[in-house]
Design a protein around this motif. Structure first.
Motif, mmCIF file in Angstrom:
data_model
loop_
_atom_site.group_PDB
_atom_site.id
_atom_site.type_symbol
_atom_site.label_atom_id
_atom_site.label_comp_id
_atom_site.label_asym_id
_atom_site.label_seq_id
_atom_site.Cartn_x
_atom_site.Cartn_y
_atom_site.Cartn_z
ATOM 1 N N ASP A 86 0.852 -1.182 0.000
ATOM 2 C CA ASP A 86 0.000 0.000 0.000
ATOM 3 C C ASP A 86 0.891 1.237 0.000
ATOM 4 N N LYS A 87 0.299 2.401 0.194
ATOM 5 C CA LYS A 87 1.062 3.654 0.126
ATOM 6 C C LYS A 87 2.132 3.770 1.214
ATOM 7 N N ASN A 88 2.016 2.998 2.298
ATOM 8 C CA ASN A 88 2.989 3.048 3.386
ATOM 9 C C ASN A 88 4.059 1.962 3.303
ATOM 10 N N SER A 89 3.995 1.123 2.287
ATOM 11 C CA SER A 89 4.973 0.046 2.147
ATOM 12 C C SER A 89 6.350 0.613 1.795
ATOM 13 N N LYS A 90 7.377 -0.081 2.287
ATOM 14 C CA LYS A 90 8.748 0.374 2.047
ATOM 15 C C LYS A 90 9.662 -0.831 1.876
ATOM 16 N N LEU A 91 10.774 -0.582 1.192
ATOM 17 C CA LEU A 91 11.872 -1.535 1.093
ATOM 18 C C LEU A 91 13.063 -0.925 1.811
ATOM 19 N N PHE A 92 13.743 -1.725 2.607
ATOM 20 C CA PHE A 92 14.945 -1.275 3.282
ATOM 21 C C PHE A 92 16.082 -2.202 2.872
ATOM 22 N N PHE A 93 17.204 -1.630 2.495
ATOM 23 C CA PHE A 93 18.394 -2.408 2.173
ATOM 24 C C PHE A 93 19.485 -2.040 3.166
ATOM 25 N N GLN A 94 19.991 -3.041 3.867
ATOM 26 C CA GLN A 94 21.132 -2.828 4.760
ATOM 27 C C GLN A 94 22.388 -3.122 3.960
ATOM 28 N N LEU A 95 23.300 -2.157 3.933
ATOM 29 C CA LEU A 95 24.537 -2.300 3.172
ATOM 30 C C LEU A 95 25.669 -2.794 4.071
ATOM 31 N N ASN A 96 26.685 -3.355 3.456
ATOM 32 C CA ASN A 96 27.841 -3.845 4.221
ATOM 33 C C ASN A 96 28.567 -2.727 4.960
ATOM 34 N N ASN A 97 28.436 -1.485 4.491
ATOM 35 C CA ASN A 97 29.091 -0.362 5.171
ATOM 36 C C ASN A 97 28.273 0.153 6.365
ATOM 37 N N LYS A 99 25.127 1.357 6.364
ATOM 38 C CA LYS A 99 24.033 2.272 6.021
ATOM 39 C C LYS A 99 22.779 1.492 5.669
ATOM 40 N N ILE A 100 21.643 2.136 5.891
ATOM 41 C CA ILE A 100 20.353 1.558 5.517
ATOM 42 C C ILE A 100 19.700 2.495 4.506
ATOM 43 N N ILE A 101 19.356 1.930 3.362
ATOM 44 C CA ILE A 101 18.740 2.691 2.269
ATOM 45 C C ILE A 101 17.256 2.349 2.224
ATOM 46 N N THR A 102 16.413 3.366 2.144
ATOM 47 C CA THR A 102 14.966 3.186 2.123
ATOM 48 C C THR A 102 14.418 3.544 0.752
ATOM 49 N N LEU A 103 13.540 2.702 0.234
ATOM 50 C CA LEU A 103 12.804 2.969 -1.000
ATOM 51 C C LEU A 103 11.329 2.977 -0.649
ATOM 52 N N ILE A 104 10.581 3.906 -1.228
ATOM 53 C CA ILE A 104 9.160 4.016 -0.901
ATOM 54 C C ILE A 104 8.305 3.492 -2.052
ATOM 55 N N HIS A 105 7.215 2.844 -1.670
ATOM 56 C CA HIS A 105 6.322 2.240 -2.654
ATOM 57 C C HIS A 105 5.530 3.316 -3.392
ATOM 58 N N ASN A 123 0.000 -20.482 -7.351
ATOM 59 C CA ASN A 123 1.108 -19.561 -7.568
ATOM 60 C C ASN A 123 0.624 -18.154 -7.255
ATOM 61 N N ARG A 124 1.245 -17.524 -6.260
ATOM 62 C CA ARG A 124 0.900 -16.131 -5.945
ATOM 63 C C ARG A 124 2.019 -15.249 -6.477
ATOM 64 N N ILE A 125 1.627 -14.267 -7.268
ATOM 65 C CA ILE A 125 2.574 -13.322 -7.858
ATOM 66 C C ILE A 125 2.234 -11.929 -7.347
ATOM 67 N N LEU A 126 3.216 -11.307 -6.727
ATOM 68 C CA LEU A 126 3.056 -9.958 -6.184
ATOM 69 C C LEU A 126 4.151 -9.073 -6.765
ATOM 70 N N VAL A 127 3.749 -7.954 -7.351
ATOM 71 C CA VAL A 127 4.696 -7.028 -7.959
ATOM 72 C C VAL A 127 4.556 -5.671 -7.277
ATOM 73 N N GLY A 128 5.692 -5.063 -6.960
ATOM 74 C CA GLY A 128 5.693 -3.736 -6.369
ATOM 75 C C GLY A 128 6.725 -2.852 -7.036
ATOM 76 N N ASN A 129 6.421 -1.575 -7.151
ATOM 77 C CA ASN A 129 7.336 -0.586 -7.732
ATOM 78 C C ASN A 129 7.720 0.401 -6.641
ATOM 79 N N PHE A 130 9.030 0.615 -6.491
ATOM 80 C CA PHE A 130 9.542 1.450 -5.413
ATOM 81 C C PHE A 130 10.434 2.551 -5.965
#
Length: 188
Positions: A86-97, A99-105, A123-130
Motif C-alpha cells: 500500500d502507500k505506506n509500504s517500504k523496502l529497506f536495504f542494509q549495506l555492508n558499510n 548504512k540503511i537505504i529506504t525505498l518508498i512504494h 502460484n501467488r505473484i506480487l509485484v511492487g514498484n519502489f
C-alpha cells in the motif's frame, strides 16, 4: 606517489569492470516519453517441503525517473498467505558499510494475483514498484547489500542476501549482494 596513483587506477578500473552490461526487456522511446526496464534478476530462492519462493528485481527508468520493480513468486499446494503493498509500504536495504537505504512504494495498492497451474500448485505473484530517495544511488553503487526488509500493509519480512548462489530453477549463478553495484548504472 606512484603507488598511490597505481592504487587509485586499480580501484577505478575494478569498479568499471564490476558493472555488468545492461540488458533491457523493454526499451521504448516514443512521443509520450521513454521507458526502459532491465531484465529480471533473481535475488532470493527458497525451496523447502514442496514450497517455492522466488524474488526478482528489475530496474526501470521512466522519463528520467528510476524505480525498482520487485516481483515475488510463491508456489505451493498449501494455503499461501497474501501480503499486500500500500502507500505506506517500504523496502529497506542494509549495506555492508552499515548504512540503511529506504525505498518508498509507489502509491498503488496491490495484493498480488493467484494462479493455479496444471500440476495443482497455487502460484501467488506480487509485484511492487519502489522509488529511490534522493542521495541513495551513490551508497547503493559503492557497497554490497546484505539484507532486504520489506514492510507490507500488515507484515514485515527480512531476506538475507547471499554473496552468490546457483539457482535451482535455472542453474544460473546470481550475486544478490552486488545487484545494485552491477546494474544501477543502467538507469542513470
Amino acid at each position: 606517489m606512484k603507488q598511490v596513483a597505481l592504487a587509485f587506477f586499480f580501484l577505478i578500473s575494478s569498479n568499471l569492470f564490476a558493472q555488468k552490461t545492461c540488458e533491457y526487456s523493454t526499451n521504448i522511446t516514443d512521443s509520450i516519453g521513454t521507458y526502459k526496464l532491465t531484465k529480471e534478476y533473481m535475488i532470493y530462492e527458497k525451496n523447502f517441503a514442496g514450497n517455492k519462493n522466488y524474488i526478482f528485481l528489475s530496474l526501470a527508468l521512466t522519463d528520467g525517473t528510476p524505480t525498482l520493480n520487485v516481483q515475488f513468486i510463491q508456489k505451493s499446494k498449501d494455503f499461501i498467505k497474501a501480503n499486500c503493498f500500500d502507500k505506506n509500504s517500504k523496502l529497506f536495504f542494509q549495506l555492508n558499510n552499515g548504512k540503511i537505504i529506504t525505498l518508498i512504494h509507489i502509491d498503488q495498492e496491490n495484493c498480488g494475483t493467484m494462479i493455479r497451474d496444471n500440476e495443482g500448485f497455487d502460484n501467488r505473484i506480487l509485484v511492487g514498484n519502489f522509488m529511490f530517495l534522493k542521495g541513495s544511488f551513490e551508497d547503493l553503487k559503492s557497497s554490497p547489500a546484505n539484507l532486504m526488509r520489506i514492510k507490507y500493509l500488515t507484515d514485515l519480512d527480512d531476506y538475507v542476501f547471499r554473496k552468490e548462489f546457483i539457482a535451482e530453477m535455472d542453474n544460473q549463478v546470481y550475486q544478490p549482494e552486488n545487484y545494485f553495484i552491477n546494474f544501477l548504472h543502467c538507469v542513470e
